[in-house]
Write an enzyme that holds these catalytic residues in place. Structure first.
Site, PDB file in Angstrom:
ATOM      1  CE  LYS A  39      -3.780   1.950   2.804  1.00 15.87           C
ATOM      2  NZ  LYS A  39      -4.382   1.459   4.492  1.00 15.87           N
ATOM      3  CD  GLU A  44       9.452  -5.766   6.391  1.00 13.04           C
ATOM      4  OE1 GLU A  44       9.243  -5.601   6.033  1.00 13.04           O
ATOM      5  OE2 GLU A  44       9.451  -6.538   7.961  1.00 13.04           O
ATOM      6  N   GLY A  87      -4.279  -2.355   5.336  1.00 15.91           N
ATOM      7  CA  GLY A  87      -4.081  -3.258   5.347  1.00 15.91           C
ATOM      8  C   GLY A  87      -4.135  -5.238   5.337  1.00 15.91           C
ATOM      9  NE  ARG A  88      -6.192  -4.753  11.696  1.00 17.32           N
ATOM     10  CZ  ARG A  88      -5.142  -3.688  11.075  1.00 17.32           C
ATOM     11  NH1 ARG A  88      -4.110  -3.194  11.039  1.00 17.32           N
ATOM     12  NH2 ARG A  88      -5.713  -2.344  13.065  1.00 17.32           N
ATOM     13  CD  GLU A  94      -0.825  -4.695  12.581  1.00  9.87           C
ATOM     14  OE1 GLU A  94       0.373  -4.933  12.375  1.00  9.87           O
ATOM     15  OE2 GLU A  94      -1.868  -5.837  11.152  1.00  9.87           O
ATOM     16  CG  HIS A 101      -3.744 -36.858  16.180  1.00 11.71           C
ATOM     17  ND1 HIS A 101      -3.522 -38.442  16.109  1.00 11.71           N
ATOM     18  CD2 HIS A 101      -4.512 -36.639  15.772  1.00 11.71           C
ATOM     19  CE1 HIS A 101      -4.367 -38.646  16.408  1.00 11.71           C
ATOM     20  NE2 HIS A 101      -5.490 -37.787  15.020  1.00 11.71           N
ATOM     21  CE  LYS A 116       6.632  -0.986  10.088  1.00  7.76           C
ATOM     22  NZ  LYS A 116       5.651  -0.071   9.368  1.00  7.76           N
TER      23      LYS A 116
HETATM   24  C1  G6Q Z   1      -2.098  -4.218   8.581  1.00  7.10           C
HETATM   25  C2  G6Q Z   1      -1.115  -3.432   9.036  1.00  7.10           C
HETATM   26  C3  G6Q Z   1       0.157  -4.346   7.874  1.00  7.10           C
HETATM   27  C4  G6Q Z   1       0.236  -3.144   6.746  1.00  7.10           C
HETATM   28  C5  G6Q Z   1       2.106  -4.213   6.031  1.00  7.10           C
HETATM   29  C6  G6Q Z   1       2.279  -3.979   4.929  1.00  7.10           C
HETATM   30  O1  G6Q Z   1      -3.366  -3.704   9.087  1.00  7.10           O
HETATM   31  O2  G6Q Z   1      -1.657  -2.278   8.314  1.00  7.10           O
HETATM   32  O3  G6Q Z   1      -0.071  -5.793   8.628  1.00  7.10           O
HETATM   33  O4  G6Q Z   1      -0.387  -4.341   5.716  1.00  7.10           O
HETATM   34  O5  G6Q Z   1       2.895  -3.584   7.025  1.00  7.10           O
HETATM   35  O6  G6Q Z   1       2.239  -3.029   4.643  1.00  7.10           O
HETATM   36  P1  G6Q Z   1       2.525  -2.372   2.737  1.00  7.10           P
HETATM   37  O7  G6Q Z   1       1.036  -2.587   2.067  1.00  7.10           O
HETATM   38  O8  G6Q Z   1       2.061  -0.519   3.712  1.00  7.10           O
HETATM   39  O9  G6Q Z   1       3.229  -2.901   2.979  1.00  7.10           O
END
Ligand code: G6Q
Length: 547
Positions: free
Chosen positions: A209, A215, A269-270, A355, A386, A514
């Protein structure tokens, strides 16, 4: 303030629940069933392909009434309206929360800052559809004219877990394309994947986003370097597409604007798998199935928005979670899908639930003195039986457990399905009824051991029972039903966040680590250890010695 800011512990319902808890906490579920043989009807609900049985929970009619009163007193109804209308309920980030708009039909009108967002959503869906169709059909090819065989989704957190979980869950519906998900900045993750790939037939979907996540940018850069070692530079445009709301960052990275699938700041994001973040899903199972996933979610949205709380699945299940978390003071909840396809569901829900609701400051900005955020964990049944089920059956902790199962298997092997579901039903029965010492003794009488030995052994073989479970029985694992299931959990998160008086849609808690990682990385790069506590300093010395 848009959302209500009521401290739930100050409500009349909360006080009443506290006293009511004392009257019910020692009651055995078996006795609740004896007292009310119709519990299974009273505490169950049917909706589309779903049958939800919550009768094996430590509740009675008073509990349900008081929990519903709590929802009313904390003004959940008003909050739901704000949620769907696009009010800026993510107040700490000054944003709307509109993943629901992504699955709304084209005929809807939903506005953000006085602008109808549905036409934009529709045009991105068209772009996803046309692109997926072309890749799947082979109309779109790689730089040497070969059709694509592999799709690599590069993203992390919300830009990874949703598409990864859904493509695994719907693997039965997938086409010939092989999907790979690269998320971790651990270089071994990407290099292990690249090792198996052919640059001529691989399409990279970089999902971020912000397009600034360490990463993802590192992995995308490594992927592009690997690609250009094998292919000409100008072939990048045929093999790299991006999903992002930050266009300038993407073009700066070198992906052309035409290859960008946009999303918006009102998609968290989530909660983003319903947006272009779901591009890999559409590539894997085809747009039609992807659309069915969205339809299922929309149907659950409508159920949540329009059904009275007494029968409202996300409301009821959210309230149950509050009942255990805040009154029984349970520490965690397990989610056990009886489908191997859903093996990533618990991990996906861990992000969504933990989260969102792992917060300790309320919507007034004050510290909270009651429990929020439940801890979620789980694995598919029957494997989990199990492994850790011992602790749920006989451990000292109370762990409300949710069982998700399907009436029909996908390949139609009835023998396996009957065995799977026999286990599914047996577990909730065993967890509820347990086994008395007398029953255990009865099973031992034929053995050759002495009576004293039998008495002793029987204690170990006794199960107290009274372990709460909720059963979600669904007709079949289809894209539509999966969409509804995921949306159900999303709305439960909302319900619990509203009642706990917290903001569910920010995630400031991930920032500190971070920031420190950025500072430590520059110290590692320059071999100059800065000012840290003694433990961190020593650890860094150990690491640098090996560099
Ligand atoms: C979710 C968070 C987080 C996010 C990641 C990736 O709700 O905001 O998990 O999706 O940090 O972020 P980007 O999509 O900006 O790379």
């Amino acid at each position: 303030m848009i959302l209500p800011t009521i401290n739930p512990t100050t409500t009349t319902a909360w006080e009443a629940l506290k006293s009511h808890y004392k009257t019910i906490k020692d009651t055995h579920l078996k006795d609740l069933f004896t007292q009310h043989p119709d519990r299974a009807t009273i505490f169950s609900t049917e909706w589309n392909d779903f049958y939800i049985d919550y009768s094996k929970n430590r509740i009675d009619q008073t509990t349900k009434k008081l929990l519903l009163d709590l929802a009313k007193e904390t003004k959940l109804d008003q909050a739901i309206q704000h949620y769907f209308e696009g009010s800026f309920i993510n107040e700490t980030e000054n944003r709307a929360v509109l993943h629901t708009a992504l699955r709304a039909p084209e005929s809807c009108h939903i506005t953000v800052d006085d602008k109808d967002i549905i036409p934009e959503i529709t045009s991105v869906k068209e772009k996803i559809k046309s692109f997926s169709n072309q890749v799947i059909s082979g109309a779109l090819t790689g730089y040497t004219g070969k059709t694509f065989t592999d799709i690599v989704n590069i993203g992390i957190g919300g830009s990874d877990l949703g598409p990864a979980m859904i493509t695994e869950s719907l693997a039965y519906y997938k086409n010939h394309l092989t999907l790979h998900f690269i998320s971790n900045v651990d270089g071994d993750h990407i290099h292990q994947n690249l090792k198996e790939l052919n640059p001529e037939t691989t399409l990279f979907v970089v999902v971020s986003k912000t397009f600034s996540t360490q990463e993802t940018i590192s992995n995308a850069t490594t992927a592009r370097n690997w690609f250009t070692q094998h292919a000409p530079q100008d072939a990048v445009s045929k093999h790299f597409v991006a999903v992002s709301s930050t266009i300038s960052n993407v073009t700066e990275f070198g992906i052309a604007e035409d290859n960008i699938f946009p999303l918006w700041d009102w998609v968290g994001g989530r909660f983003s798998l319903w947006s272009a973040v779901g591009l890999s899903i559409s590539l894997s199972i085809g747009y039609k199935n992807y659309d069915a996933l969205l339809t299922g979610a929309y149907e659950m949205d409508e159920h949540f928005k329009n059904t009275s709380f007494e029968e409202n699945i996300p409301v009821l299940l959210g309230l149950l979670s509050i009942w255990y978390n805040n009154f029984f003071e349970v520490e965690s909840e397990a989610i056990i899908p009886y489908s191997q396809y859903l093996h990533r569901l618990p991990a996906y829900l861990q992000q969504g639930i933990m989260e969102s609701n792992g917060k300790s400051i309320d919507r007034n900005g004050d510290p909270i003195d009651y429990q929020t955020g439940t801890i979620i964990w789980g694995e598919p049944g029957t494997n989990a039986q199990h492994a850790f089920f011992q602790l749920i059956h006989q451990g000292t902790k109370l762990i409300p457990t949710e069982f998700i199962g399907f009436k029909n298997s996908l390949f139609g092997d009835q023998d396996h399905q009957n065995k799977l579901m026999a286990n599914f039903f047996a577990q909730t029965e065993a967890l509820m009824n347990g086994k008395t010492k007398n029953e255990a003794l009865g099973e031992l009488t034929s053995s050759t051991s002495s009576e004293e030995q039998q008495q002793k052994l029987a204690s170990f073989k006794t199960f107290i029972g009274n372990k709460p479970t909720t059963t979600i029985l669904i007709d079949k694992l289809t894209p539509r039903n999966l969409g509804a299931l995921i949306a159900m959990y999303e709305h439960r998160i909302f319900v619990q966040g509203i009642i706990w008086n917290i903001f569910s849609y920010d995630q400031w808690g991930v920032e500190l680590g971070k920031q420190l990682a950025t500072a430590i990385l520059s110290e590692i790069d320059t071999d100059q250890i800065g000012n840290h506590d003694a433990s961190t300093t020593t650890l860094l010395h150990h690491y640098l010695r090996n560099k």
